[in-house]
Enzyme design. Structure first.
Site, PDB file in Angstrom:
ATOM      1  N   LYS A 126       0.867  -1.183   0.000  1.00  0.00           N
ATOM      2  CA  LYS A 126       0.000   0.000   0.000  1.00  0.00           C
ATOM      3  C   LYS A 126       0.899   1.227   0.000  1.00  0.00           C
ATOM      4  CE  LYS A 126      -3.806  -2.153   2.521  1.00  0.00           C
ATOM      5  NZ  LYS A 126      -4.631  -2.110   3.733  1.00  0.00           N
ATOM      6  N   HIS A 159       0.461   6.096   3.418  1.00  0.00           N
ATOM      7  CA  HIS A 159      -0.691   6.953   3.679  1.00  0.00           C
ATOM      8  C   HIS A 159      -0.298   8.109   4.592  1.00  0.00           C
ATOM      9  CE1 HIS A 159      -4.697   8.181   5.011  1.00  0.00           C
ATOM     10  NE2 HIS A 159      -5.163   7.556   3.950  1.00  0.00           N
ATOM     11  N   HIS A 164       0.128   7.671   8.300  1.00  0.00           N
ATOM     12  CA  HIS A 164       1.342   7.098   8.889  1.00  0.00           C
ATOM     13  C   HIS A 164       2.372   8.172   9.258  1.00  0.00           C
ATOM     14  CE1 HIS A 164      -0.041   3.266   6.950  1.00  0.00           C
ATOM     15  NE2 HIS A 164       0.323   2.836   8.135  1.00  0.00           N
TER      16      HIS A 164
END
Length: 579
Positions: free
Chosen positions: A139, A142, A145
């Site tokens: 992923k 983001h 994070h």
């Protein structure tokens, strides 16, 4: 230096009260400064001495205060002793204050300023393992994070600065049922060519597609379960695809970490502990801690009454492990490998219950070291958007911060003199992000505000960088002025004194930060130092002053600049030289 004065006052109190001087060290605090009023340098609370049994806990506090103050005399260190509601205030001889506070900056000991404090000696030293950032494989990084990454970096920097051996660990989410979904989804929607061109974007698209598919497709759900079971059984084809996902993701993450100025000593992951997770299960069974629920899952009873009213699930009904099972295995493996004295997990506050259960189970298993494990929770960031809409990825946020900062900087003359304005804009933009995040308590949610964050005035990361760059410029422009010993009597102005009084608090700020692992103490200290330094810059010119006055003032500005740089680096901010 604060420790010199604190020790002298403690010795005076020790002689008067017939008590070891060491008991007074932690109770003598530097007085916070205010721009518009003079204040003493240190204060002592009588209530604290009563609580410690040094003074009788009965009787009138104010009478005790006045009685003790009357027994204490001025000397060649303490110029004045005064009393206010339950407090004794100590004012240092001004010339001695200037000499001692600026002494480390003559001997090039400025990097260690504040570290030789008796306060900091009370902190336990040893090996600290910090687990932070910990994004999920396959992923894109983001924006959510960001908090774990910068908070964990601050804690690691602080612990290292204070003399601990720090292990910075990125514990990747690289195992679990989401890889069953991704593996099954890639088989149907994936493309190796797209994976090479834009790996994380393609994996993200596959993940979104497969999640939509499983909502109405039982076959796809079963395919995901089958793929994860193949992973747990180490089937080569499934493992090969998983390894490919992991390698390209770590490579992409490292690019982001480089931009943030962050490094890790260890890249670990759940996958390393899936085998050990089974050993943990066997150990729990042998200790009669693991029970089978009505649904066929493996659970540990955490209820105080042993009535199964509060359970933690460690095994699915099909025998596969869960996140917490692997966390138990990871904690035990880390203790064995690194022999840490403390382990700190940095995640959002929604995981508070998870870590409470983790530590509880470890203790139940007989791991007493679990008492030295700590979860540092943080709140959510609200309203983080770019001009193009909702932010999904951290790279978008960093690009936007750099672009906005570059636009702001383009309107100043000094930007044209820079070798690399984009690089400076990047560093200042990241500083702005960090300071906005760190100003309040970590557990609080906060509203993201681009305009407020990037203001050059006010309590922002831009103001912090601007003040440091301005002081560096002042020092560079006057490098011809001799840095030999200076005359402390040439800094009599209250504007100078108040900066030195503020610097007296540096070790206390570091001490408080180490106790609660909150960056707000250091942020507020540095921003206050910026305001005080800006005032001094206006009122105490170097250019045009007599040589010896210019020399003394430069030493003062050098001290401010050095402490600013030191504090910024602890926060994870790279100081820029020009703005």
């Amino acid at each position: 230096m604060a420790c010199f004065f604190r020790r002298k006052i403690a010795a005076k109190l020790g002689r008067t009260l017939q008590a070891p001087e060491d008991v007074f060290i932690p109770v003598l605090s530097a007085v916070p400064v205010f721009k518009k009023q003079k204040s003493a340098d240190f204060r002592l609370s009588i209530n604290t001495l009563r609580d410690k049994g040094i003074l009788p806990s009965s009787g009138n506090v104010q009478l005790q205060t006045e009685n003790l103050a009357s027994q204490l005399k001025q000397d060649n260190v303490v110029d004045e002793i005064s009393v206010e509601r339950g407090m004794i205030n100590f004012t240092i001889h001004r010339k001695l204050l200037v000499e001692k506070m600026l002494e480390p900056f003559e001997k090039q000991e400025d990097v260690k300023f504040g570290l030789n404090s008796e306060l900091l000696n009370q902190l336990k030293k040893g090996t600290t393992l910090v687990e932070y950032s910990s994004p999920n494989i396959a992923k894109k990084f983001h924006a959510g994070h960001l908090r774990s990454t910068i908070i964990g970096n601050f804690i690691s920097n602080l612990k290292q600065f204070l003399g601990n051996n720090v292990i910075r660990m990125n514990y990747l989410g690289d195992w679990g049922m989401q890889f069953g979904l991704l593996g099954a989804g890639f088989g149907q929607f994936g493309c190796q060519e797209k994976l090479k061109q834009n790996p994380l974007q393609h994996l993200f698209e596959v993940y979104v597609q497969v999640n939509k598919e499983v909502e109405h497709n039982e076959d796809m759900k079963q395919a995901a379960r089958d793929f994860f079971r193949q992973l747990e059984q180490h089937e080569s084809q499934a493992l090969s695809l998983w390894q490919q996902f992991r390698d390209i993701t770590v490579q992409e993450y490292q690019h982001i970490y480089k931009r943030l100025g962050i490094h890790f000593d260890v890249y670990s992951g759940e996958s390393e502990h899936q085998g050990q997770a089974l050993e943990v299960v066997q150990q729990l069974q042998s200790q009669s801690l693991l029970k089978t629920s009505e649904k066929g899952t493996g659970v540990v009873d955490l209820s105080s009454q042993g009535d199964m009213s509060s359970v933690c699930t460690l095994l699915r009904s099909d025998g596969t492990s869960l996140y917490i099972t692997r966390d138990l295995a990871a904690a035990a493996a880390r203790k064995q490998q690194y022999q840490f004295d403390e382990m700190i997990y940095v995640t959002d506050k929604s995981q508070a219950n998870h870590f409470q259960q983790l530590f509880q189970i470890l203790l139940a298993m007989g791991h007493s070291w679990a008492q030295s494990c700590q979860h540092v929770p943080f709140g959510l960031v609200q309203g983080m958007k770019t001009r193009t809409g909702e932010v999904v990825f951290l790279e978008d946020v960093l690009d936007e911060a750099r672009a906005r900062m570059l636009n702001n900087m383009s309107q100043t003359k000094t930007t044209k003199e820079m070798d690399d304005p984009e690089h400076t804009a990047e560093k200042v933009g990241i500083s702005a992000l960090i300071i906005q995040d760190f100003k309040g308590p970590l557990q609080s949610d906060y509203k993201f505000d681009w305009d407020r964050m990037l203001q050059a005035q006010g309590d922002t990361g831009v103001f912090l960088q601007y003040t440091h760059a301005r002081l560096r410029s002042l020092i560079r422009m006057n490098c011809q002025i001799d840095a030999a010993p200076f005359d402390a009597s040439l800094l009599p102005e209250q504007t100078s004194i108040v900066i030195l009084q503020h610097l007296l608090r540096y070790d206390e700020v570091l001490y408080q930060s180490a106790l609660d692992l909150q960056p707000k103490h250091l942020v507020n200290f540095l921003l206050k130092l910026c305001h005080l330094s800006a005032k001094a810059h206006r009122e105490l010119p170097v250019k045009g002053s007599p040589h010896d006055v210019a020399q003394a003032r430069l030493r003062l500005f050098g001290a401010s600049c050095s402490v600013l740089a030191s504090g910024m680096m602890i926060l994870g901010i790279t100081p820029v030289e020009k703005m």
